[in-house]
Design a protein around this motif. Structure first.
Motif, short mmCIF file in Angstrom:
data_model
loop_
_atom_site.label_atom_id
_atom_site.label_comp_id
_atom_site.label_asym_id
_atom_site.label_seq_id
_atom_site.Cartn_x
_atom_site.Cartn_y
_atom_site.Cartn_z
N ILE A 80 -85.11 -19.99 -26.30
CA ILE A 80 -84.67 -20.53 -25.00
C ILE A 80 -84.42 -19.38 -24.01
O ILE A 80 -84.95 -19.39 -22.90
N VAL A 81 -83.65 -18.39 -24.43
CA VAL A 81 -83.33 -17.31 -23.47
C VAL A 81 -84.57 -16.49 -23.14
O VAL A 81 -84.71 -15.97 -22.03
N THR A 82 -85.49 -16.39 -24.09
CA THR A 82 -86.71 -15.61 -23.87
C THR A 82 -87.60 -16.31 -22.83
O THR A 82 -88.03 -15.71 -21.85
N GLN A 83 -87.83 -17.58 -23.06
CA GLN A 83 -88.69 -18.34 -22.16
C GLN A 83 -88.06 -18.46 -20.77
O GLN A 83 -88.76 -18.42 -19.75
N ALA A 84 -86.75 -18.59 -20.70
CA ALA A 84 -86.08 -18.71 -19.40
C ALA A 84 -86.24 -17.44 -18.57
O ALA A 84 -86.09 -17.47 -17.35
N GLN A 85 -86.55 -16.32 -19.22
CA GLN A 85 -86.78 -15.06 -18.50
C GLN A 85 -88.27 -14.85 -18.23
O GLN A 85 -88.67 -13.78 -17.78
N ASP A 86 -89.10 -15.84 -18.57
CA ASP A 86 -90.56 -15.70 -18.44
C ASP A 86 -91.11 -14.57 -19.29
O ASP A 86 -92.10 -13.93 -18.93
N ALA A 87 -90.44 -14.28 -20.38
CA ALA A 87 -90.95 -13.27 -21.30
C ALA A 87 -91.75 -13.95 -22.41
O ALA A 87 -91.65 -15.17 -22.61
N ALA A 88 -92.56 -13.18 -23.12
CA ALA A 88 -93.35 -13.71 -24.23
C ALA A 88 -92.53 -13.67 -25.52
O ALA A 88 -91.53 -12.96 -25.60
N SER A 89 -92.96 -14.47 -26.50
CA SER A 89 -92.32 -14.45 -27.82
C SER A 89 -93.32 -14.02 -28.86
O SER A 89 -94.45 -14.49 -28.86
N VAL A 90 -92.91 -13.13 -29.73
CA VAL A 90 -93.71 -12.82 -30.92
C VAL A 90 -92.96 -13.45 -32.08
O VAL A 90 -91.86 -13.01 -32.45
N ILE A 91 -93.50 -14.56 -32.58
CA ILE A 91 -92.80 -15.30 -33.63
C ILE A 91 -93.37 -14.87 -34.99
O ILE A 91 -94.56 -15.05 -35.25
N VAL A 92 -92.54 -14.28 -35.79
CA VAL A 92 -92.99 -13.77 -37.08
C VAL A 92 -92.93 -14.90 -38.10
O VAL A 92 -91.87 -15.51 -38.29
N PRO A 93 -94.08 -15.21 -38.76
CA PRO A 93 -94.03 -16.29 -39.75
C PRO A 93 -92.95 -16.01 -40.80
O PRO A 93 -92.75 -14.86 -41.20
N ALA A 94 -92.26 -17.04 -41.21
CA ALA A 94 -91.23 -16.88 -42.24
C ALA A 94 -91.90 -16.70 -43.60
O ALA A 94 -93.09 -16.96 -43.76
N LEU A 95 -91.13 -16.27 -44.59
CA LEU A 95 -91.65 -16.20 -45.95
C LEU A 95 -92.05 -17.62 -46.38
O LEU A 95 -91.43 -18.60 -45.95
N PRO A 96 -93.09 -17.73 -47.20
CA PRO A 96 -93.61 -19.07 -47.52
C PRO A 96 -92.63 -19.90 -48.36
O PRO A 96 -91.74 -19.36 -49.01
N GLU A 97 -92.82 -21.21 -48.31
CA GLU A 97 -91.95 -22.12 -49.07
C GLU A 97 -92.03 -21.80 -50.57
O GLU A 97 -91.08 -22.04 -51.32
N SER A 98 -93.17 -21.21 -50.98
CA SER A 98 -93.35 -20.89 -52.41
C SER A 98 -92.72 -19.55 -52.79
O SER A 98 -92.79 -19.14 -53.94
N HIS A 99 -92.08 -18.86 -51.81
CA HIS A 99 -91.51 -17.55 -52.13
C HIS A 99 -90.45 -17.69 -53.23
O HIS A 99 -89.56 -18.55 -53.14
N PRO A 100 -90.53 -16.84 -54.29
CA PRO A 100 -89.63 -17.05 -55.44
C PRO A 100 -88.15 -16.84 -55.11
O PRO A 100 -87.28 -17.44 -55.75
N GLU A 101 -87.84 -15.96 -54.16
CA GLU A 101 -86.42 -15.70 -53.88
C GLU A 101 -85.93 -16.30 -52.57
O GLU A 101 -84.81 -16.80 -52.48
N MET A 102 -86.75 -16.20 -51.52
CA MET A 102 -86.20 -16.49 -50.19
C MET A 102 -87.16 -17.35 -49.36
O MET A 102 -87.66 -16.93 -48.33
#
Ligand SMILES: *Cc1c(COP(=O)(O)O)cnc(C)c1O
Length: 380
Positions: free
Chosen positions: A133-155
């Motif tokens: 929200i705060v990023t877009q409100a400033q007209d800045a871009a977002s680099v969204i890093v994919p999260a670890l997969p659902e199959s990740h053994p720990e996290m």
């Protein structure tokens, strides 16, 4: 152009990012649900507040303040006493503290100072809703890093710090890390965060949002105070809304290099914390026994919730926070609605791109039992 801007021509001059924003949805208030259902005992497990409420010392101090203080006077705009208390608590110079009307206020200062067209913020997928929200409100871009997969053994669904490192680029001025993360509850180990801090170039600001820091197991809790001296491009945010039980009063703060605190202070409204919030935060910080009681209750009750949810064959994400994120293997909206009908408010996760999940704040023993009974009734 949408109809709103053709009807009201001046609206087309609004910042494009703002026009495209989806408003943050705070969920149904408990009074409203009670009114609709005609009941008096609804429970709200949707916003990760402290089910014990604030310290009794805070309540006493606020009651005294309302009698003794002239609210026609402005509050202390510099927050002198609260900053002194925070400085002692962390062993840090008061010049390195910034006070916020909630820590969201600080996140907004950071965006105003460092984000704009041609710049980008980096954060994880399924992270705290306020960063986009705060990023877009400033007209800045977002680099969204994919999260670890659902199959990740720990996290599963955790922050992928190696992914962050790979996607870093020159226009990224701010990196938001949140530990433990809301809405997943996942966490990063101190050695992982430290390796990332070493990797980030010194011209990139790293925000470490520690809203749930007190709930981390001591063995997983980083000493971020020490990092602040080693990494001048780090800012750590903390809040009084969660363990301290002051969400309704709005108080948070950050610790950083003094040059950064000085910049943030320039965009801060002069009286952003009111007299009640200033006093409550100061007294709350002085009652660490209350914090310990809240953490102990959370430890006991979150493990009970996890155990019982797993026994229902549901997916339970690893959590070191005061909420449990639970997956149903199918759209969770019908379960959410059925819980509402039974007077239990939890948080749907569709807006976090996790439509199969619900986030359930850990409440008192009675509130959690109420939730579990309702859920068992729905799933039977
Ligand atoms: C709740 C929360 C905050 C705190 O917000 P306040 O404005 O201090 O109430 C900050 N970050 C995250 C990730 C949160 O979940």
């Amino acid at each position: 152009m949408n109809t709103m801007t053709t009807e009201q021509p001046y609206l087309k001059h609004a910042i494009p990012g703002v026009l495209g924003l989806e408003p943050y949805s705070p969920g149904m208030p408990i009074d409203e649900l009670q009114r609709r259902l005609g009941i008096a005992n609804a429970v709200k497990l949707a916003s990760n507040e402290n089910p014990l409420g604030p310290s009794p010392k805070v309540k006493a101090a606020l009651a005294a303040l309302i009698n003794d203080t002239d609210v026609s006077r402005y509050p202390d705009g510099a927050g002198f006493k609260l900053k002194k208390k925070i400085a002692e608590f962390h062993g840090i110079e008061p010049e390195r503290i910034t006070l916020g009307n909630g820590s969201n206020d600080i996140i907004e200062f950071i965006a105003r100072v460092f984000l704009g067209p041609g710049r980008a913020a980096m954060y994880s997928a399924h992270a705290f809703a306020v960063y986009p929200i705060v990023t877009q409100a400033q007209d800045a871009a977002s680099v969204i890093v994919p999260a670890l997969p659902e199959s990740h053994p720990e996290m599963p669904y955790g922050h992928d710090l190696e992914g962050f490192a790979k996607l870093l680029r020159d226009d990224v001025t701010v990196v938001f890390l949140v530990n433990p993360n809301n809405p997943t509850g996942t966490w990063m180990r101190p050695d992982q965060i430290e390796a990332f801090l070493k990797h980030v170039p010194s011209h990139t600001l790293v925000v470490l949002d520690e809203a749930y820091q007190e709930y981390l197991d001591p063995s997983l809790r980083p000493d971020s105070r020490v990092w602040l001296d080693r990494f001048p491009n780090l800012i750590v945010t903390r809040t009084f809304s969660k363990t301290y039980g002051l969400a309704g009063l709005r108080a948070g703060y950050s610790l950083s290099h003094r040059a950064l605190a000085d910049l943030l202070n320039r965009v801060r409204q002069p009286f952003n914390l009111n007299s009640f919030a200033l006093l409550a935060a100061e007294v709350a910080l002085g009652d660490q026994d209350h914090v310990r009681r809240a953490v102990e209750l959370n430890t006991t009750e979150s493990s009970r919730l996890r155990r019982e949810l797993k026994a229902l064959s549901l997916t339970v994400l690893p959590s070191q926070a005061n909420f449990v994120t639970v997956g149903f293997g199918r759209d969770s909206a019908p379960v959410h609605r059925a819980l509402l009908e039974r007077g239990v408010i939890v948080r749907p996760m569709a807006s976090y791109q996790m439509p199969q999940f619900l986030r359930v704040s850990v409440g008192t023993e009675a509130e959690n039992s109420r939730f579990l009974d309702a859920l068992k009734d729905i799933l039977k």
